[in-house]
Design a protein around this motif. Sequence first.
Motif, PDB file in Angstrom:
ATOM      1  N   PHE A 127      18.408 -19.786  14.675  1.00  0.00           N
ATOM      2  CA  PHE A 127      17.461 -18.957  15.468  1.00  0.00           C
ATOM      3  C   PHE A 127      17.244 -18.415  15.174  1.00  0.00           C
ATOM      4  CE2 PHE A 127      17.458 -15.345  18.536  1.00  0.00           C
ATOM      5  CZ  PHE A 127      16.660 -15.616  19.469  1.00  0.00           C
ATOM      6  N   CYS A 128      15.378 -18.510  15.148  1.00  0.00           N
ATOM      7  CA  CYS A 128      14.635 -17.143  14.769  1.00  0.00           C
ATOM      8  C   CYS A 128      13.898 -16.218  15.537  1.00  0.00           C
ATOM      9  CB  CYS A 128      13.228 -18.000  13.751  1.00  0.00           C
ATOM     10  SG  CYS A 128      14.166 -19.434  12.773  1.00  0.00           S
ATOM     11  N   ALA A 129      13.624 -15.448  15.234  1.00  0.00           N
ATOM     12  CA  ALA A 129      13.513 -14.059  16.360  1.00  0.00           C
ATOM     13  C   ALA A 129      11.526 -14.205  16.691  1.00  0.00           C
ATOM     14  CB  ALA A 129      13.861 -12.458  16.691  1.00  0.00           C
ATOM     15  N   SER A 130      10.949 -14.927  15.917  1.00  0.00           N
ATOM     16  CA  SER A 130       9.475 -15.206  16.560  1.00  0.00           C
ATOM     17  C   SER A 130       9.441 -17.184  15.624  1.00  0.00           C
ATOM     18  CB  SER A 130       8.793 -14.202  15.702  1.00  0.00           C
ATOM     19  OG  SER A 130       8.608 -14.537  14.747  1.00  0.00           O
ATOM     20  N   ASP A 131       8.486 -16.919  16.217  1.00  0.00           N
ATOM     21  CA  ASP A 131       8.277 -18.555  16.040  1.00  0.00           C
ATOM     22  C   ASP A 131       7.023 -18.694  14.322  1.00  0.00           C
ATOM     23  OD1 ASP A 131       8.504 -19.647  18.007  1.00  0.00           O
ATOM     24  OD2 ASP A 131       6.397 -19.584  18.873  1.00  0.00           O
ATOM     25  N   LEU A 132       6.682 -17.211  14.045  1.00  0.00           N
ATOM     26  CA  LEU A 132       5.857 -17.020  12.829  1.00  0.00           C
ATOM     27  C   LEU A 132       7.011 -17.916  11.965  1.00  0.00           C
ATOM     28  CD1 LEU A 132       2.974 -17.422  13.337  1.00  0.00           C
ATOM     29  CD2 LEU A 132       3.131 -14.979  12.656  1.00  0.00           C
ATOM     30  N   MET A 133       7.677 -17.134  12.052  1.00  0.00           N
ATOM     31  CA  MET A 133       9.220 -16.196  10.936  1.00  0.00           C
ATOM     32  C   MET A 133       9.634 -18.146  11.345  1.00  0.00           C
ATOM     33  SD  MET A 133      11.468 -12.834  11.485  1.00  0.00           S
ATOM     34  CE  MET A 133      11.905 -13.580  12.879  1.00  0.00           C
ATOM     35  N   ALA A 134       9.479 -19.202  12.174  1.00  0.00           N
ATOM     36  CA  ALA A 134      10.266 -20.089  12.205  1.00  0.00           C
ATOM     37  C   ALA A 134       9.640 -21.614  11.974  1.00  0.00           C
ATOM     38  CB  ALA A 134      10.683 -20.780  14.046  1.00  0.00           C
ATOM     39  N   ALA A 135       8.263 -20.513  11.638  1.00  0.00           N
ATOM     40  CA  ALA A 135       7.249 -22.012  11.182  1.00  0.00           C
ATOM     41  C   ALA A 135       7.618 -21.881   9.524  1.00  0.00           C
ATOM     42  CB  ALA A 135       6.095 -21.494  11.269  1.00  0.00           C
ATOM     43  N   GLY A 136       7.613 -20.061   9.389  1.00  0.00           N
ATOM     44  CA  GLY A 136       7.974 -20.021   7.627  1.00  0.00           C
ATOM     45  C   GLY A 136       9.220 -20.931   7.018  1.00  0.00           C
ATOM     46  N   ALA A 137      10.772 -20.744   7.859  1.00  0.00           N
ATOM     47  CA  ALA A 137      11.643 -21.263   7.471  1.00  0.00           C
ATOM     48  C   ALA A 137      11.740 -22.305   6.968  1.00  0.00           C
ATOM     49  CB  ALA A 137      12.805 -20.620   8.849  1.00  0.00           C
ATOM     50  N   MET A 138      10.785 -23.864   8.827  1.00  0.00           N
ATOM     51  CA  MET A 138      10.904 -25.080   8.754  1.00  0.00           C
ATOM     52  C   MET A 138      10.313 -25.136   6.973  1.00  0.00           C
ATOM     53  SD  MET A 138      10.575 -26.275  12.160  1.00  0.00           S
ATOM     54  CE  MET A 138       8.881 -26.008  12.855  1.00  0.00           C
ATOM     55  N   GLN A 139       9.391 -24.389   7.206  1.00  0.00           N
ATOM     56  CA  GLN A 139       8.893 -24.933   5.186  1.00  0.00           C
ATOM     57  C   GLN A 139       9.708 -24.806   4.444  1.00  0.00           C
ATOM     58  OE1 GLN A 139       4.952 -21.809   4.330  1.00  0.00           O
ATOM     59  NE2 GLN A 139       4.207 -22.206   6.973  1.00  0.00           N
ATOM     60  N   VAL A 140      10.448 -23.824   4.147  1.00  0.00           N
ATOM     61  CA  VAL A 140      11.384 -23.233   2.995  1.00  0.00           C
ATOM     62  C   VAL A 140      12.685 -24.890   3.062  1.00  0.00           C
ATOM     63  CG1 VAL A 140      13.703 -22.093   2.156  1.00  0.00           C
ATOM     64  CG2 VAL A 140      10.737 -21.434   2.927  1.00  0.00           C
ATOM     65  N   LEU A 141      12.761 -24.921   4.348  1.00  0.00           N
ATOM     66  CA  LEU A 141      14.055 -25.885   4.702  1.00  0.00           C
ATOM     67  C   LEU A 141      13.398 -27.890   3.785  1.00  0.00           C
ATOM     68  CD1 LEU A 141      15.113 -25.106   8.004  1.00  0.00           C
ATOM     69  CD2 LEU A 141      16.318 -25.067   5.834  1.00  0.00           C
ATOM     70  N   ARG A 142      12.142 -27.887   4.517  1.00  0.00           N
ATOM     71  CA  ARG A 142      11.568 -29.103   3.939  1.00  0.00           C
ATOM     72  C   ARG A 142      11.210 -28.729   2.087  1.00  0.00           C
ATOM     73  NH1 ARG A 142       5.765 -29.048   6.003  1.00  0.00           N
ATOM     74  NH2 ARG A 142       6.950 -28.460   8.422  1.00  0.00           N
ATOM     75  N   GLU A 143      11.149 -27.746   2.174  1.00  0.00           N
ATOM     76  CA  GLU A 143      10.757 -27.615   0.172  1.00  0.00           C
ATOM     77  C   GLU A 143      12.351 -27.857  -0.385  1.00  0.00           C
ATOM     78  OE1 GLU A 143       7.611 -24.465   1.034  1.00  0.00           O
ATOM     79  OE2 GLU A 143       9.708 -23.648  -0.352  1.00  0.00           O
ATOM     80  N   THR A 144      12.792 -27.509   0.203  1.00  0.00           N
ATOM     81  CA  THR A 144      14.710 -27.694   0.083  1.00  0.00           C
ATOM     82  C   THR A 144      15.391 -29.291   0.164  1.00  0.00           C
ATOM     83  OG1 THR A 144      15.584 -26.603   1.914  1.00  0.00           O
ATOM     84  CG2 THR A 144      14.855 -25.088  -0.073  1.00  0.00           C
ATOM     85  N   GLY A 145      14.143 -30.192   0.967  1.00  0.00           N
ATOM     86  CA  GLY A 145      14.910 -31.140   1.288  1.00  0.00           C
ATOM     87  C   GLY A 145      15.796 -31.142   2.307  1.00  0.00           C
ATOM     88  N   ARG A 146      16.017 -30.707   3.094  1.00  0.00           N
ATOM     89  CA  ARG A 146      16.197 -31.036   4.092  1.00  0.00           C
ATOM     90  C   ARG A 146      15.389 -31.443   5.714  1.00  0.00           C
ATOM     91  NH1 ARG A 146      18.717 -26.183   1.276  1.00  0.00           N
ATOM     92  NH2 ARG A 146      20.655 -26.191   1.651  1.00  0.00           N
ATOM     93  N   ARG A 147      16.032 -31.513   6.566  1.00  0.00           N
ATOM     94  CA  ARG A 147      15.348 -32.273   7.597  1.00  0.00           C
ATOM     95  C   ARG A 147      15.144 -31.542   9.086  1.00  0.00           C
ATOM     96  NH1 ARG A 147      17.538 -38.341   7.786  1.00  0.00           N
ATOM     97  NH2 ARG A 147      18.821 -36.469   7.019  1.00  0.00           N
ATOM     98  N   VAL A 148      14.232 -30.824  10.243  1.00  0.00           N
ATOM     99  CA  VAL A 148      14.845 -30.324  10.873  1.00  0.00           C
ATOM    100  C   VAL A 148      14.633 -31.719  12.158  1.00  0.00           C
ATOM    101  CG1 VAL A 148      13.548 -29.103  12.761  1.00  0.00           C
ATOM    102  CG2 VAL A 148      13.786 -28.600  10.146  1.00  0.00           C
ATOM    103  N   PRO A 149      15.217 -32.071  13.270  1.00  0.00           N
ATOM    104  CA  PRO A 149      16.051 -31.111  13.103  1.00  0.00           C
ATOM    105  C   PRO A 149      17.435 -31.786  13.152  1.00  0.00           C
ATOM    106  CG  PRO A 149      15.729 -32.348  14.967  1.00  0.00           C
ATOM    107  CD  PRO A 149      14.483 -32.441  13.757  1.00  0.00           C
ATOM    108  N   ASP A 150      17.352 -32.599  12.094  1.00  0.00           N
ATOM    109  CA  ASP A 150      18.852 -33.919  11.510  1.00  0.00           C
ATOM    110  C   ASP A 150      20.040 -32.970  11.142  1.00  0.00           C
ATOM    111  OD1 ASP A 150      17.772 -36.516  12.499  1.00  0.00           O
ATOM    112  OD2 ASP A 150      15.416 -35.322  11.507  1.00  0.00           O
TER     113      ASP A 150
END
Lengths: 350, 350
Positions: B263-286
């Motif tokens: 849970f990110c306290a802002s959309d901008l941070m969520a966008a950043g977080a999703m980038q990192v998740l993708r880079e590390t091979g994790r799928r959102v939301p699975d």
Amino acid sequence: MSQAAQRPAGPAARGGGRPTLEAVAALAGVGRGTVSRVINGSPRVSDKARAAVEQAIAELGYVPNRAARTLVTSRTDSIALVVPETETRLFSEPFFNDIIRGVSAELADTEMQLLLILVRTKKERERLATYLAAHRVDGVLMVSVHEDDPLPTLLERIDMPSVLVGRRSDVEPLSYVDADNAGGARMAVRHLLRRGCTQVATITGPLDMEPARARLSGYRRALEEADLGSDEALVGRGDFTESGGREAMRGLLERRPDLDAVFCASDLMAAGAMQVLRETGRRVPDDVAVIGFDDSIIARHTDPPLTSVRQPIEEMGRTMARLLMDEISEEGRARRQVVLATELVVRSSA
Amino acid sequence: MSQAAQRPAGPAARGGGRPTLEAVAALAGVGRGTVSRVINGSPRVSDKARAAVEQAIAELGYVPNRAARTLVTSRTDSIALVVPETETRLFSEPFFNDIIRGVSAELADTEMQLLLILVRTKKERERLATYLAAHRVDGVLMVSVHEDDPLPTLLERIDMPSVLVGRRSDVEPLSYVDADNAGGARMAVRHLLRRGCTQVATITGPLDMEPARARLSGYRRALEEADLGSDEALVGRGDFTESGGREAMRGLLERRPDLDAVFCASDLMAAGAMQVLRETGRRVPDDVAVIGFDDSIIARHTDPPLTSVRQPIEEMGRTMARLLMDEISEEGRARRQVVLATELVVRSSA
DNA sequence: CGGTAATGTGGGAGCGCTCCCACGAGGCAT
DNA sequence: ATGCCTCGTGGGAGCGCTCCCACATTACCG
């Protein structure tokens, strides 16, 4: 009874108790005229008097009463920023913020106040007209005017100093500041051609808006310069919105499935177009390169990040304010036009 | 073309030629007092006199001179919207627009003018302080106050009607309007739990800001309610920016590679977080579900589109204006606090 | 040395409004 | 009738400033 008892709360508490110019004069041991001269920076004051007055002002924390000044000079020392509300949503979102930031920055070390006026309904528009006709402000900044907006005409008629951002048409008589929309579009399309694209489509904005027309003409210009005939099937009509971009893209693909690039007149439309491209199995930029316009916040967040044409919005705001101030102070000054250069921000979509 | 000849320029052209209250009185065949009473809606006027005055006003196109009125009443009929500039960039972009829209809507059929004041530097802040202390406005709306901002304290001291959007802390003495940050966060986390996530992390905003603290406490509350102990390793510190989100996400993954939701306290941070998740091979939301906060424009444009907590920003603006107007008219009125509900907008990221 | 021209200064007038006091006209009880 | 309200009204005073005129005072010329 002491002096203090004469003023029993009430009016005093309501803000009447602040030091006046008269009080400053008394403390400094000079007349009202001299204090006024010091405040207004007149050179005809002796150093001695000026020092005494400045001292007194500091001591009392005196701040001139704006209303009194306005009453006699009929300058209001305030300008209005008028924004037709229907527009605000269309804008690439930071647009409005950045304009305000620019205007405000330019006004910062001025006495000028910035009045914000959003106009929604016809009734409000009429009210604003009355307001302006009564010369309640020294000047007007107008954001995003449609061709048929009656307000600029009014401004012209009552001879109100005013500056538009964007023009109504290319014969705009009022002062305005605009981005070089045509130039930006041309630059974008040239970038696509340089990349090797040969079937370059465009998605336009609503063509009753000058920026949309200018961007389209920049697109055409670039194709002409490259001796590529312009195929009308490559021109899709959008409306600056995302869904408009989607629909226009679908239409283009139907007419010209072989296209290999799209220049979109707004980022939002580009985002919509990219969705459709992805849905139809095309890769960006490998199969179809995409460029947007505005370099809005979404450009950084589409997938892939969007190459886009940036307008110097804050700079535009600053320039507007400057032009307006000049127009206010130099009575009878000719209207001026300023067109600021745009810049291509290259990301991954083209 | 010969428009210029009509008005000999000079004082008349400078705005002095408009009809005054005295002119209205003369035309209506009544005294100044009566005209004034009609304009200010006093009941002590005969129908006959009122009609005559209204007729005269319409005929002359009379608009009262605000400066003259201010001079005697020491009401200014204007309120200031103060925005610390450092903040504007942080905001989810439409925030500012929407607040303005709301405020302006509420003010629309009022006499109130809206003054926009951006504060950048310390110098400007001091100038504003002087300005406010001189009671140049009837009230102040303040957007986004930091805990250590001296301005609210000043407002309190000089007893200026004022309303904040967002509070400095949970014992804010001034009137304010706020979104239910804690409630929104709690709702978001409960949504994640309901989805079956068990290792729910959070990325917070800067904790010297109340909204950031409130969102964190909502997160904790939801976990407690579900009898899930809170693991401090699941709490990452961000700063509301995209890059902050990226860094916090990296830290979280290092500490707790098994997490399955953020849970990110802002959309901008969520966008950043999703980038990192993708880079590390994790799928959102699975693999990892993500929820943001603000429902800003980027929420619709991330990949996948971001589930986010929406604040009723325009409504907040409207409420602020209403509270302020009340505070201005009812002297000595107690300060009020309003907290508006937030809403979870479910998209594909969780 | 006087005479004229700058230079600095004080303060009256007045900007357009609201506030408030005084006043006449009518209403209602006595 | 007389008194005493209330109502509607006109207009003086004055809000705090700038403008401008009149009056010093000093500077500079022939």
